[in-house]
Design a protein around this motif. Structure first.
Motif, PDB file in Angstrom:
ATOM      1  N   SER A  59       0.843  -1.286  -0.052  1.00 23.52           N
ATOM      2  CA  SER A  59       0.107  -0.093   0.131  1.00 23.52           C
ATOM      3  C   SER A  59       0.701   1.387  -0.002  1.00 23.52           C
ATOM      4  N   ASN A  61       0.745   5.464   1.296  1.00 25.01           N
ATOM      5  CA  ASN A  61      -0.216   6.215   2.135  1.00 25.01           C
ATOM      6  C   ASN A  61       0.419   7.733   2.214  1.00 25.01           C
ATOM      7  N   ALA A  63       0.197  10.774   4.836  1.00 19.62           N
ATOM      8  CA  ALA A  63      -0.049  11.006   6.260  1.00 19.62           C
ATOM      9  C   ALA A  63       0.403  12.275   6.655  1.00 19.62           C
ATOM     10  N   ASN A  94       2.882   0.816   3.260  1.00 19.54           N
ATOM     11  CA  ASN A  94       2.934  -0.274   4.291  1.00 19.54           C
ATOM     12  C   ASN A  94       3.104  -1.707   3.513  1.00 19.54           C
ATOM     13  N   GLY A 116       4.021  -0.215   9.113  1.00 15.31           N
ATOM     14  CA  GLY A 116       3.985   0.959   8.242  1.00 15.31           C
ATOM     15  C   GLY A 116       5.105   2.021   8.188  1.00 15.31           C
ATOM     16  N   TYR A 118       5.929   5.865   7.684  1.00 18.49           N
ATOM     17  CA  TYR A 118       5.440   7.041   7.587  1.00 18.49           C
ATOM     18  C   TYR A 118       6.226   8.424   7.797  1.00 18.49           C
ATOM     19  N   GLU A 193     -10.606   3.460  11.744  1.00 15.29           N
ATOM     20  CA  GLU A 193     -10.295   3.371  10.398  1.00 15.29           C
ATOM     21  C   GLU A 193     -11.797   2.799   9.512  1.00 15.29           C
ATOM     22  N   THR A 239      -4.451   9.856   8.030  1.00  9.86           N
ATOM     23  CA  THR A 239      -3.677   8.997   7.079  1.00  9.86           C
ATOM     24  C   THR A 239      -4.763   8.605   6.004  1.00  9.86           C
ATOM     25  N   THR A 241      -4.922   5.885   2.523  1.00  7.12           N
ATOM     26  CA  THR A 241      -3.969   4.673   1.927  1.00  7.12           C
ATOM     27  C   THR A 241      -4.736   4.023   0.913  1.00  7.12           C
ATOM     28  N   TYR A 243      -4.786   0.476  -0.466  1.00  7.74           N
ATOM     29  CA  TYR A 243      -4.291  -0.693  -0.422  1.00  7.74           C
ATOM     30  C   TYR A 243      -4.428  -1.683  -1.593  1.00  7.74           C
TER      31      TYR A 243
END
Length: 248
Positions: A59, A61, A63, A94, A116, A118, A193, A239, A241, A243
């Motif tokens: 994934s 992201n 952030a 991630n 993850g 970041y 999430e 965040t 993301t 995926y």
């Protein structure tokens, strides 16, 4: 309490979620309706009969920190001519494993342990327009636990939404920036999430692109007397993301 918060967040981000779903549909390149009607083979036809599924995901992201400024910031730092403290979104990635437990025909429980990477920033801009940026390079061990709510499967395609929580432990932290504005942050985080995705069934595996939003609940701000710590009452994570899941 948690479920009402999730539905409230879904409502607040309904336009982003809708746009994300449309982007997913564009990304996977849905075939025209006429072509879908010609599909006769159902891939992984016994997939839903299994109680457990395994896999992994890669994934990307974006952030940043969500900031709540202090009264000190309002009285002594912020100026209408431009003095401010803010956070910009920066990219990361991630790698997680997937353990998926079937609960009902339309609900799964998913545990996604992984790592993850970041990068978040905190930028101080003074009245002259000069900027001083502190960068946080964070490596976190993550443990999301999510419910997956699935639609009816349409041949080799199925839509779904996910919602749940994620615990994260900071196992690596690299900071760069001006000591005058440097902010110390706590190691652990807990976030809510939620997101949307599409299951695509292929002959030997299932591929699922998903867009998920993560809102941290933990105040990461550590006490301090420098400008960064005095200017902020609360620092949480935010965040988005994309995926890419691969499952059996």
């Amino acid at each position: 309490m948690a479920s009402s918060y999730l539905w409230h967040q879904f409502y607040l981000r309904r336009h982003q979620i809708t746009g994300g779903l449309l982007a997913l549909l564009f990304l996977i390149g849905f075939q025209p309706v006429q072509a879908q009607q010609k599909i006769k083979k159902i891939n992984l036809s016994n997939h839903d009969a299994k109680s457990m599924h395994y896999g992994f995901h890669l994934s990307l992201n974006v952030a940043k920190f969500k900031l709540e400024h202090s009264q000190y910031y309002v009285d002594s730092v912020y100026k209408p001519d431009g003095s401010t403290i803010f956070s910009k979104g920066t990219p990361g990635f991630n790698i997680d494993f997937v353990l998926n437990k079937k609960i009902t025909d339309y609900v799964d429980l998913r545990f996604l342990p992984g790592v993850g990477f970041y990068s978040r920033t905190l930028t101080f801009k003074n009245a002259e327009g000069d900027e001083s940026t502190q960068e946080f390079g964070i490596t976190a061990a993550e443990f999301p636990l999510l419910f997956k709510f699935k639609s009816e499967r349409r041949k080799n395609v199925r839509l779904y939404v996910v919602g749940g929580a994620k615990a994260a432990v900071n196992v690596g932290n690299k900071k760069r920036g001006d000591a005058a504005t440097a902010l110390e942050i706590n190691a652990n985080d807990f976030a809510v999430e939620y997101g949307v995705g599409v299951d695509l069934f292929y002959p030997f595996f299932k591929f699922a692109p998903e867009i998920r939003f993560s809102n941290g609940l933990t105040n990461l701000r550590a006490p301090g007397r420098n400008l960064g710590a005095r200017s902020l009452d609360r620092v949480t994570t935010n965040t988005v993301t994309l995926y890419l899941f691969f499952e059996n």
